[in-house]
Design a protein around this motif. Structure first.
Motif, PDB file in Angstrom:
ATOM      1  N   LEU A   5     -42.925 -57.067 -16.926  1.00  0.00           N
ATOM      2  CA  LEU A   5     -43.906 -56.492 -16.007  1.00  0.00           C
ATOM      3  C   LEU A   5     -44.833 -55.598 -16.815  1.00  0.00           C
ATOM      4  CD1 LEU A   5     -41.666 -57.375 -13.966  1.00  0.00           C
ATOM      5  CD2 LEU A   5     -42.260 -55.351 -12.622  1.00  0.00           C
ATOM      6  N   ALA A   6     -46.131 -55.853 -16.741  1.00  0.00           N
ATOM      7  CA  ALA A   6     -47.114 -55.044 -17.460  1.00  0.00           C
ATOM      8  C   ALA A   6     -47.821 -54.124 -16.471  1.00  0.00           C
ATOM      9  CB  ALA A   6     -48.125 -55.928 -18.166  1.00  0.00           C
ATOM     10  N   LEU A   7     -47.951 -52.854 -16.851  1.00  0.00           N
ATOM     11  CA  LEU A   7     -48.687 -51.873 -16.051  1.00  0.00           C
ATOM     12  C   LEU A   7     -50.053 -51.665 -16.687  1.00  0.00           C
ATOM     13  CD1 LEU A   7     -45.879 -49.152 -15.638  1.00  0.00           C
ATOM     14  CD2 LEU A   7     -46.241 -51.234 -14.290  1.00  0.00           C
ATOM     15  N   VAL A   8     -51.107 -51.944 -15.944  1.00  0.00           N
ATOM     16  CA  VAL A   8     -52.458 -51.756 -16.454  1.00  0.00           C
ATOM     17  C   VAL A   8     -53.250 -50.912 -15.459  1.00  0.00           C
ATOM     18  CG1 VAL A   8     -52.436 -53.946 -17.703  1.00  0.00           C
ATOM     19  CG2 VAL A   8     -53.347 -53.879 -15.394  1.00  0.00           C
ATOM     20  N   GLY A   9     -54.295 -50.263 -15.972  1.00  0.00           N
ATOM     21  CA  GLY A   9     -55.122 -49.444 -15.108  1.00  0.00           C
ATOM     22  C   GLY A   9     -55.881 -48.402 -15.908  1.00  0.00           C
ATOM     23  N   ARG A  10     -56.705 -47.638 -15.220  1.00  0.00           N
ATOM     24  CA  ARG A  10     -57.484 -46.585 -15.856  1.00  0.00           C
ATOM     25  C   ARG A  10     -56.580 -45.440 -16.314  1.00  0.00           C
ATOM     26  NH1 ARG A  10     -60.016 -43.780 -12.693  1.00  0.00           N
ATOM     27  NH2 ARG A  10     -59.250 -44.554 -10.693  1.00  0.00           N
ATOM     28  N   PRO A  11     -57.111 -44.501 -17.114  1.00  0.00           N
ATOM     29  CA  PRO A  11     -56.305 -43.334 -17.500  1.00  0.00           C
ATOM     30  C   PRO A  11     -55.978 -42.465 -16.284  1.00  0.00           C
ATOM     31  CG  PRO A  11     -58.234 -43.567 -18.934  1.00  0.00           C
ATOM     32  CD  PRO A  11     -58.423 -44.509 -17.796  1.00  0.00           C
ATOM     33  N   ASN A  12     -54.812 -41.839 -16.338  1.00  0.00           N
ATOM     34  CA  ASN A  12     -54.417 -40.817 -15.361  1.00  0.00           C
ATOM     35  C   ASN A  12     -54.263 -41.332 -13.935  1.00  0.00           C
ATOM     36  OD1 ASN A  12     -54.539 -38.824 -17.427  1.00  0.00           O
ATOM     37  ND2 ASN A  12     -56.759 -38.666 -17.121  1.00  0.00           N
ATOM     38  N   GLY A  14     -51.397 -42.729 -13.152  1.00  0.00           N
ATOM     39  CA  GLY A  14     -49.956 -42.612 -12.937  1.00  0.00           C
ATOM     40  C   GLY A  14     -49.137 -43.754 -13.508  1.00  0.00           C
ATOM     41  N   LYS A  15     -49.702 -44.483 -14.483  1.00  0.00           N
ATOM     42  CA  LYS A  15     -48.945 -45.603 -15.067  1.00  0.00           C
ATOM     43  C   LYS A  15     -47.681 -45.117 -15.773  1.00  0.00           C
ATOM     44  CE  LYS A  15     -52.205 -47.237 -17.653  1.00  0.00           C
ATOM     45  NZ  LYS A  15     -53.134 -46.132 -17.347  1.00  0.00           N
ATOM     46  N   SER A  16     -47.813 -44.037 -16.553  1.00  0.00           N
ATOM     47  CA  SER A  16     -46.654 -43.537 -17.285  1.00  0.00           C
ATOM     48  C   SER A  16     -45.584 -42.997 -16.342  1.00  0.00           C
ATOM     49  CB  SER A  16     -47.078 -42.446 -18.268  1.00  0.00           C
ATOM     50  OG  SER A  16     -47.923 -42.985 -19.267  1.00  0.00           O
ATOM     51  N   THR A  17     -46.014 -42.372 -15.256  1.00  0.00           N
ATOM     52  CA  THR A  17     -45.054 -41.893 -14.264  1.00  0.00           C
ATOM     53  C   THR A  17     -44.321 -43.053 -13.623  1.00  0.00           C
ATOM     54  OG1 THR A  17     -46.502 -40.010 -13.793  1.00  0.00           O
ATOM     55  CG2 THR A  17     -44.775 -40.483 -12.199  1.00  0.00           C
ATOM     56  N   LEU A  18     -45.056 -44.120 -13.315  1.00  0.00           N
ATOM     57  CA  LEU A  18     -44.421 -45.315 -12.750  1.00  0.00           C
ATOM     58  C   LEU A  18     -43.490 -45.955 -13.773  1.00  0.00           C
ATOM     59  CD1 LEU A  18     -44.123 -47.349 -10.480  1.00  0.00           C
ATOM     60  CD2 LEU A  18     -46.174 -48.518 -11.315  1.00  0.00           C
ATOM     61  N   ARG A  51     -32.380 -57.573 -14.545  1.00  0.00           N
ATOM     62  CA  ARG A  51     -32.951 -56.794 -15.628  1.00  0.00           C
ATOM     63  C   ARG A  51     -34.330 -57.322 -15.988  1.00  0.00           C
ATOM     64  NH1 ARG A  51     -27.941 -55.762 -19.892  1.00  0.00           N
ATOM     65  NH2 ARG A  51     -26.718 -54.400 -18.529  1.00  0.00           N
ATOM     66  N   TYR A  52     -35.186 -56.426 -16.450  1.00  0.00           N
ATOM     67  CA  TYR A  52     -36.529 -56.824 -16.845  1.00  0.00           C
ATOM     68  C   TYR A  52     -37.080 -55.809 -17.836  1.00  0.00           C
ATOM     69  CZ  TYR A  52     -38.037 -53.431 -13.263  1.00  0.00           C
ATOM     70  OH  TYR A  52     -38.239 -52.299 -12.504  1.00  0.00           O
ATOM     71  N   ILE A  53     -38.215 -56.154 -18.435  1.00  0.00           N
ATOM     72  CA  ILE A  53     -38.883 -55.282 -19.403  1.00  0.00           C
ATOM     73  C   ILE A  53     -40.188 -54.786 -18.802  1.00  0.00           C
ATOM     74  CG2 ILE A  53     -40.048 -55.214 -21.656  1.00  0.00           C
ATOM     75  CD1 ILE A  53     -38.008 -57.248 -22.647  1.00  0.00           C
ATOM     76  N   VAL A  54     -40.456 -53.497 -18.974  1.00  0.00           N
ATOM     77  CA  VAL A  54     -41.703 -52.894 -18.492  1.00  0.00           C
ATOM     78  C   VAL A  54     -42.562 -52.537 -19.697  1.00  0.00           C
ATOM     79  CG1 VAL A  54     -42.739 -51.118 -17.051  1.00  0.00           C
ATOM     80  CG2 VAL A  54     -40.422 -51.904 -16.563  1.00  0.00           C
ATOM     81  N   VAL A  55     -43.848 -52.893 -19.630  1.00  0.00           N
ATOM     82  CA  VAL A  55     -44.806 -52.556 -20.688  1.00  0.00           C
ATOM     83  C   VAL A  55     -45.885 -51.669 -20.077  1.00  0.00           C
ATOM     84  CG1 VAL A  55     -46.364 -53.419 -22.467  1.00  0.00           C
ATOM     85  CG2 VAL A  55     -44.393 -54.794 -21.775  1.00  0.00           C
ATOM     86  N   ASP A  56     -46.042 -50.476 -20.635  1.00  0.00           N
ATOM     87  CA  ASP A  56     -47.069 -49.545 -20.168  1.00  0.00           C
ATOM     88  C   ASP A  56     -48.198 -49.519 -21.186  1.00  0.00           C
ATOM     89  OD1 ASP A  56     -48.528 -47.485 -19.069  1.00  0.00           O
ATOM     90  OD2 ASP A  56     -47.243 -45.913 -19.876  1.00  0.00           O
TER      91      ASP A  56
END
Length: 447
Positions: A5-12, A14-18, A51-56
């Protein structure tokens, strides 16, 4: 293979919090530097047994053009390695031009995209997501990463519609021992694989990073089948400049998850680095049997060997139960000892332990050193039984077991390890309080 699962988006947004919410902050490979937001973070996570892998990824749209261009490259690389994309936006800021720019990129890829409207705490779901329907990725999901609101509902939807894995690493022979070979670039991993295979199957050269993918190969040793996966070298985050090498970190994590024994290879000339320790931590946290192989040992002189050996023994510390082998993949020296250690570690990881033997060992351990009393109350450990294999899991029953100290747990692990020869594999201890049948019942007075 584990889904990504890749998390993408603008800065700030909340990607890192997620990311921390999903991984519960257990990410052995993250090595941040202050102010460097373009780097990707990788972590293991689990939902409902899957189980899965998260990429921020680093946020796109920063003031620094150099950082922004590198963040954009990070996002593109993350999309290539992902099975599912969580497009994170900010409910408080509303729909921004940067969101629409990212959405334009996401429409060009063949991956499921879910819009995650973060920071929606205290808002009605329909109100929080209303304007984000314009992104045209289906119904947006209102969540609060910091509080965990509606995260489980989002994950249930994501995994219900999860596409089939694009690739798998499976043994071609039934009963083959699955190995994952991890280490920094140019440690000699491909040379070792070629030695085991008896052929020059993988490109090897002096330049670090020759291997760019996780490659599965079959071989036999002592008439026993093996499948070994050689992964691209994992470097410290700040030193990874090539998108292909960044993708390979995910493949290394996937290979380790599928493995039964992990070989962490060190370069004798470089010694033990912080990144090697992270690899060891990651493998042990996943419950994998581990063997440490120090390659290019033949290139050191006598005093250098003595110094390196002493340093490794000192720094390995908590991993002193893992086999430490010194080899030369190029010349084949130490190969027999390495394979013997792999077989022994695999045997230990899958050992069957009888309840009687475990309980006797527990009794002997308590007789030799009782757990310290807590507030004047004794901790009683009554019996033990096996709760699982790979890694060996030992369930201990007693009273006040939640008060057993970490120091005493390490003592018990050491006693079990020595008694049952469980070297080369982590041990999981599970403590359970025995039920008192008289709790909640009034005592009857004798007449």
């Amino acid at each position: 293979m584990l889904p990504v699962l890749a998390l993408v988006g603008r800065p700030n947004v909340g990607k890192s919090t997620l990311f921390n919410r999903l991984t519960r902050t257990r990410d052995a490979l993250v090595a941040d530097q202050p102010g460097v937001t373009r780097d990707r973070h990788y972590g293991f996570a689990s939902y409902d047994g899957q189980r899965y892998i998260v990429v921020d990824t680093g946020g796109i749209g920063q003031d620094d053009e150099d950082i922004d261009s590198q963040a954009l490259a990070q996002t593109r690389a993350a999309l290539e390695e992902a099975d599912v994309v969580l497009f994170v936006v900010d409910s408080r800021q509303g729909l921004m031009g940067g969101d629409e720019m990212i959405a334009e990129q996401l429409r060009r890829i063949d991956r499921p995209v879910h819009v995650v409207v973060n920071k929606s705490e205290g808002q009605v779901g329909a109100t929080a997501v209303a304007e984000f329907h314009a992104l045209a990725f289906g119904d947006p999901w209102a969540v609060s990463a910091i509080h965990g609101d509606r995260i489980s509902i989002l994950l249930a939807h994501v995994f219900e519609h999860l596409p089939a894995p694009r690739a798998q690493v499976l043994p071609h022979q039934r009963g083959a021992i699955r190995l994952a070979l991890l280490g920094r670039p140019n440690a000699g991993k491909s040379t070792l694989v070629n030695r085991l295979l008896g052929e020059t199957r993988m490109l090897t050269q002096d330049a670090p990073g020759t291997t760019r993918d996780a490659v599965a190969s079959e071989f036999s040793f002592d008439d026993k089948p093996y499948v070994i996966v050689d992964t691209a070298g994992i470097r410290r985050r700040a030193r990874i400049d090539d998108d292909v090498e960044k993708v390979s970190v995910v493949k290394a994590m996937q290979a380790m998850e599928a493995a039964q024994v992990v070989i962490v290879m060190l370069d004798a000339a470089s010694g033990l680095s912080a990144q090697d320790i992270r690899l060891l931590n990651m493998a042990v946290e996943r419950g994998r049997a581990v063997v440490i192989a120090v390659n290019k040992w033949d290139g050191l002189e006598g005093k250098q060997r003595e110094k390196l050996h002493a340093e490794l023994v000192k720094r390995i510390g908590a991993f002193d139960y893992l086999p430490l082998l010194f080899i030369s993949a190029l010349h084949g020296s130490g190969l027999r000892d390495l394979m013997d250690a792999i077989q022994a570690s695999h045997k230990a990881a899958f050992a069957e332990l009888s309840t009687n033997a475990l309980s006797r060992t527990l009794e002997d351990a308590v007789d030799g050193h009782s757990p310290p009393a807590i507030h004047g109350r004794r901790i009683k450990l009554r019996y033990a039984h096996q709760g699982g294999r790979n890694p060996p899991t030992i369930v201990i029953h007693g009273n006040q077991t939640q008060r057993v100290s970490d120091e005493y747990k390490r003592y018990l692990m050491r006693r079990f390890r020595e008694k049952f020869d469980l070297f080369g594999t982590p041990i999981h201890l599970v403590f359970k309080n025995s039920d008192n049948p008289y709790v909640g019942k009034s005592r009857k007075r004798r007449s």
